[in-house]
Design a protein around this motif. Structure first.
Motif, PDB file in Angstrom:
ATOM      1  N   ARG A   1      29.711 -14.039  11.328  1.00 22.47           N
ATOM      2  CA  ARG A   1      30.835 -14.323  10.455  1.00 22.47           C
ATOM      3  C   ARG A   1      31.889 -13.245  10.667  1.00 22.47           C
ATOM      4  O   ARG A   1      31.645 -12.249  11.340  1.00 22.47           O
ATOM      5  CB  ARG A   1      30.417 -14.330   8.979  1.00 22.47           C
ATOM      6  N   LEU A   2      33.025 -13.437  10.064  1.00 19.36           N
ATOM      7  CA  LEU A   2      34.089 -12.443  10.093  1.00 19.36           C
ATOM      8  C   LEU A   2      34.436 -12.041   8.666  1.00 19.36           C
ATOM      9  O   LEU A   2      34.424 -12.869   7.755  1.00 19.36           O
ATOM     10  CB  LEU A   2      35.343 -12.998  10.773  1.00 19.36           C
TER      11      LEU A   2
ATOM     12  N   GLU B   1      23.756 -12.476   5.060  1.00 19.06           N
ATOM     13  CA  GLU B   1      23.293 -12.609   3.683  1.00 19.06           C
ATOM     14  C   GLU B   1      23.866 -11.501   2.794  1.00 19.06           C
ATOM     15  O   GLU B   1      24.209 -11.737   1.629  1.00 19.06           O
ATOM     16  CB  GLU B   1      21.769 -12.597   3.630  1.00 19.06           C
ATOM     17  N   VAL B   2      23.978 -10.286   3.349  1.00 21.79           N
ATOM     18  CA  VAL B   2      24.562  -9.175   2.590  1.00 21.79           C
ATOM     19  C   VAL B   2      26.011  -9.489   2.233  1.00 21.79           C
ATOM     20  O   VAL B   2      26.449  -9.305   1.088  1.00 21.79           O
ATOM     21  CB  VAL B   2      24.486  -7.865   3.403  1.00 21.79           C
TER      22      VAL B   2
ATOM     23  N   GLY C   1      31.710  -2.769   3.146  1.00 24.11           N
ATOM     24  CA  GLY C   1      30.471  -2.598   2.402  1.00 24.11           C
ATOM     25  C   GLY C   1      29.301  -3.357   2.988  1.00 24.11           C
ATOM     26  O   GLY C   1      28.180  -3.272   2.467  1.00 24.11           O
ATOM     27  N   VAL C   2      29.525  -4.097   4.086  1.00 22.72           N
ATOM     28  CA  VAL C   2      28.438  -4.882   4.677  1.00 22.72           C
ATOM     29  C   VAL C   2      27.482  -3.996   5.455  1.00 22.72           C
ATOM     30  O   VAL C   2      26.266  -4.158   5.387  1.00 22.72           O
ATOM     31  CB  VAL C   2      29.011  -5.990   5.591  1.00 22.72           C
TER      32      VAL C   2
ATOM     33  N   LEU D   1      27.793 -10.032  -1.506  1.00 21.15           N
ATOM     34  CA  LEU D   1      28.971  -9.313  -1.985  1.00 21.15           C
ATOM     35  C   LEU D   1      30.029 -10.291  -2.490  1.00 21.15           C
ATOM     36  O   LEU D   1      30.662 -10.069  -3.528  1.00 21.15           O
ATOM     37  CB  LEU D   1      29.557  -8.451  -0.860  1.00 21.15           C
ATOM     38  N   ASP D   2      30.216 -11.359  -1.751  1.00 21.38           N
ATOM     39  CA  ASP D   2      31.200 -12.372  -2.113  1.00 21.38           C
ATOM     40  C   ASP D   2      30.810 -13.072  -3.417  1.00 21.38           C
ATOM     41  O   ASP D   2      31.630 -13.250  -4.327  1.00 21.38           O
ATOM     42  CB  ASP D   2      31.330 -13.376  -0.975  1.00 21.38           C
TER      43      ASP D   2
END
Length: 393
Positions: free
Chosen positions: A187-188, A127-128, A148-149, A132-133
């Protein structure tokens, strides 16, 4: 302005010609001295199409190919820099735990791509990353330093890296008994460092993972420990005014990369006070025992040599990595001939030597005056980074 993470920066790159004779260059740079493109492999030799691997798929392995979500045209976020770090969130679609045993990153626009780092995003952090995206204009988000995650400081002992690419890189295949874990639902993040001095246009690079179901084999998860060290490289001839003043250099890096606190200063807190000079090092204490399987180093264009030592300066000292003639176009992890045990309390030391005289010979510095050099994310900035791959107890 969001505070940047001290973290993993990268892993890598560039080069080019000058008025001095190629005979003055290190041997590994001489043949490339006249090439117009700094430090990258020949773009004609790089293709986003699948390439043959030297290692066929082993029992239980399969390939998963992931392309950046969209085509992206890089630009300097500050408007004045020559580098763009852009992060893209990619869903590999794993519904069971997987182990990654090989990574093949194929730049779509080799002139532009300085290096690539692929990192994992745990399900609890997705979710973070999505926020950001979503909050950033355009595809992906600007991500100098780290994605930044994860919060500052969490990356160094157990980095979230899955793989990386730099010039000279191909598929990095691990031994059959180890792999980098990816939880189901992960995720990547693909962090692209675009060098605007190297090329123009757009890019949509591809990442190919060699994976196997974690539950179906006997592979041991592999962890990554990062060993950053300061870079404090003064100008030549004792000059200390203007761009040769450390304060001016640090302010420039902070402005270009949006740092509230310069990584160059944070490294002093991590490694202790240092005296300016071409050789710098940093010693970190092992917190959790394990077995070192491979080691890598990373510097930029002014790098000359890099080492990683266990118990340096003691009768038990062991050299884990020695690159006596740094080749920017040949970066990658080097497996140890024999795995090396590390115990809690052991110390690992990275040491780098940089050389200001290389700026006279490399086209990336053409027309750029001497300046004091500190740790920075740009192509003509510098880094000193040891990368230790190990299994944990």
């Amino acid at each position: 302005m969001r505070r940047r993470v001290l973290g993993a920066a990268a892993t890598v790159l560039l080069l080019a010609a000058g008025c001095s004779s190629a005979e003055d260059l290190p041997e590994n740079l001489r043949d490339r001295a006249a090439e117009p493109h700094s430090g990258h492999v020949d773009p004609a030799a790089v293709s986003p199409e699948p390439t043959a691997t030297d290692v066929p798929l082993r029992p239980g392995e399969r390939f998963v190919e992931l392309r950046l979500p969209v085509e992206y045209t890089p630009s300097a976020p500050s408007g004045a820099g020559t580098d763009d770090y852009r992060c893209f969130l990619v869903d590999p679609g794993f519904d069971v735990d997987e182990l990654v045993s090989g990574v093949d990153i194929r730049p779509d626009n080799a002139d532009l791509v300085h290096h690539v780092i692929v990192s994992s995003v745990l399900p609890r952090d997705v979710e973070v990353a999505q926020r950001l995206d979503a909050d950033a204009p355009g595809p992906g988000w600007s991500c100098f330093g780290g994605s930044g995650v994860r919060s500052a400081g969490t990356d160094l002992d157990n980095a979230d890296w899955v793989g990386a690419w730099a010039p000279g890189g191909g598929e990095r295949v691990m031994a059959e008994d180890i792999g980098i874990p990816l939880e189901a639902g992960s995720r990547l993040v693909v962090q692209m460092h675009y060098n605007l001095l190297g090329g123009t246009g757009s890019d949509r690079s591809t990442v190919r993972l060699r994976v196997s179901d974690a539950a179906d084999g006997d592979r041991t998860p592999l962890a990554t420990m990062l060993l950053p060290a300061p870079v404090e490289l003064p100008c030549r001839s004792g000059r200390s005014a203007g761009p040769c003043a450390r304060g001016v250099a640090v302010a420039d890096v902070k402005e270009r990369f949006g740092e509230e606190v310069a990584t160059a200063d944070l490294l002093h807190a991590l490694c202790g006070p240092v005296d300016p000079g071409p050789v710098q090092s940093c010693t970190r204490t092992v917190r959790r025992g394990g077995t070192v399987r491979a080691v890598a180093g990373h510097m930029h264009l002014l790098g000359r040599e890099i080492t990683v030592d266990l118990a340096k300066g003691t009768p038990q000292a062991q050299r884990l990595l020695e690159v006596a003639s740094w080749d920017f176009d040949d970066q990658g992890s080097i497996p140890l001939d024999e795995p090396v045990r590390v115990e809690p309390g052991d110390e690992l030391t990275v040491t780098c030597r940089h050389d200001q005289s290389l700026r006279d010979r490399l086209p990336a510095f053409d027309g750029r005056p001497d300046r004091y050099v500190v740790w920075g994310d740009g192509t003509t900035d510098e880094m000193c980074l040891g990368i230790v791959l190990l299994t944990r107890d």
